[in-house]
Design an enzyme around this catalytic site. Structure first.
Site, short mmCIF file in Angstrom:
data_model
loop_
_atom_site.label_atom_id
_atom_site.label_comp_id
_atom_site.label_asym_id
_atom_site.label_seq_id
_atom_site.Cartn_x
_atom_site.Cartn_y
_atom_site.Cartn_z
N HIS A 130 0.87 -1.18 0.00
CA HIS A 130 0.00 0.00 0.00
C HIS A 130 0.90 1.23 0.00
O HIS A 130 1.74 1.39 0.88
CB HIS A 130 -0.92 0.03 1.22
CG HIS A 130 -1.83 1.22 1.23
ND1 HIS A 130 -3.10 1.20 0.67
CD2 HIS A 130 -1.65 2.48 1.72
CE1 HIS A 130 -3.66 2.39 0.82
NE2 HIS A 130 -2.81 3.18 1.46
N CYS A 131 0.71 2.09 -0.98
CA CYS A 131 1.56 3.28 -1.13
C CYS A 131 0.78 4.51 -0.72
O CYS A 131 -0.18 4.89 -1.39
CB CYS A 131 2.05 3.41 -2.57
SG CYS A 131 3.11 4.87 -2.83
N PRO A 132 1.17 5.18 0.37
CA PRO A 132 0.45 6.39 0.78
C PRO A 132 0.65 7.55 -0.19
O PRO A 132 -0.18 8.46 -0.25
CB PRO A 132 1.05 6.71 2.15
CG PRO A 132 2.41 6.10 2.13
CD PRO A 132 2.27 4.86 1.30
N ASN B 160 -3.24 4.60 -2.56
CA ASN B 160 -3.85 3.42 -3.18
C ASN B 160 -2.93 2.22 -2.97
O ASN B 160 -1.73 2.38 -2.70
CB ASN B 160 -4.06 3.66 -4.68
CG ASN B 160 -5.09 2.72 -5.28
OD1 ASN B 160 -5.67 1.88 -4.60
ND2 ASN B 160 -5.32 2.85 -6.58
#
Length: 265
Positions: free
Chosen positions: A119-121, A125
């Site tokens: 999960h990439c802040p 997403n």
């Protein structure tokens, strides 16, 4: 082409992606205003450099928008499981739903994602099976734009001819040095970070291992034989046409692994 939008309700993620967009907006506004347009108007640089900078900027923004709004591969509540593939599915112990192997549950998004990488802040997403190629494009175009910006900032003081038609009372003229130093600092940070991330993503794709699997020390031997680099990238991007690997405004279709890879130009 039908592009479905997917949004994650996360205030922290909105803050992170706003920072990324702010860096893009800053450089896209000040670099042309301070460097490109003044030197183009005085005949120091060709129009092609101005066009190439805006193309790189546009592709970077398109990749950011698509990576942050594309469905990463979210599993439906009641998925259809083909009878022949049931042995490759398992029960998630967090949401109590069936999912294919190599899927993972994202605690921030609250659902399972097929072949989830992480999960990439910064894009607010997950990075999964359906948008991994867009995340890879974002890393690549962010590198290109950051390097382009750094080169222009350097050339402004050490290569380009002095400008003669500047209005010394303008804000940008009086604060040019500070504005370009900020641009160069952001360029160094973005280029270093994106280069490291791009390398990490490429090694994971070529070794057929997601970031989560690396952290869990999974072995890729259970997922089959090692793939060629061409097939590995084609599988992630959803096409065997190499030119389409760099285009963000398209849809992705899963490839049939039984077909051998053929090189296309």
């Amino acid at each position: 082409m039908k592009l479905r939008l997917h949004f994650v309700v996360d205030p922290m993620g909105w803050l992170c992606i706003s920072m990324v967009f702010g860096i893009w907006l800053y450089n896209t506004f000040f670099v042309p205003k301070l460097v490109l347009f003044p030197h183009y108007n005085e005949g120091h640089i060709p129009w092609a450099i101005v066009v190439c900078y805006y193309i790189a900027s546009g592709l970077c923004l398109a990749a950011l928008f698509r990576a942050s709004t594309a469905d990463p591969g979210r599993l439906p509540v009641d998925p259809h499981i083909p009878h022949a593939e049931r042995e490759h599915w398992e029960l998630c112990n967090k949401c109590n739903l069936m999912r294919p192997k190599r899927s993972h549950h994202c605690s921030r998004c609250g659902h399972c994602v097929r072949r989830m990488d992480h999960h990439c802040p910064w894009i607010n997403n997950c990075v999964g099976e359906d948008n991994h190629w867009l995340f890879l494009q974002l890393c690549f175009y962010a590198q290109v734009l950051s390097l382009f910006t750094l080169v222009l900032d350097f050339c402004q003081y050490y290569y380009f001819q002095p400008l003669t038609g500047l209005d010394q009372e303008k804000f940008t003229t009086r604060h040019e040095l500070a504005l370009l130093r900020i641009s160069a600092l952001m360029g160094v940070v973005m280029f270093g970070g994106m280069t490291s991330l791009f390398y990490t993503q490429m090694t994971g794709i070529l070794s057929d291992m997601t970031t989560i699997e690396k952290m869990a020390h999974f072995s890729n031997e259970i997922y089959g034989a090692k793939k060629s680099w061409q097939w590995a990238l084609a599988e992630v991007c959803g096409t065997r046409w190499k030119l389409l690997w760099l285009i963000p405004l398209r849809s992705r279709q899963p490839l049939n692994a039984s077909h051998q890879f053929r090189s296309h130009v």
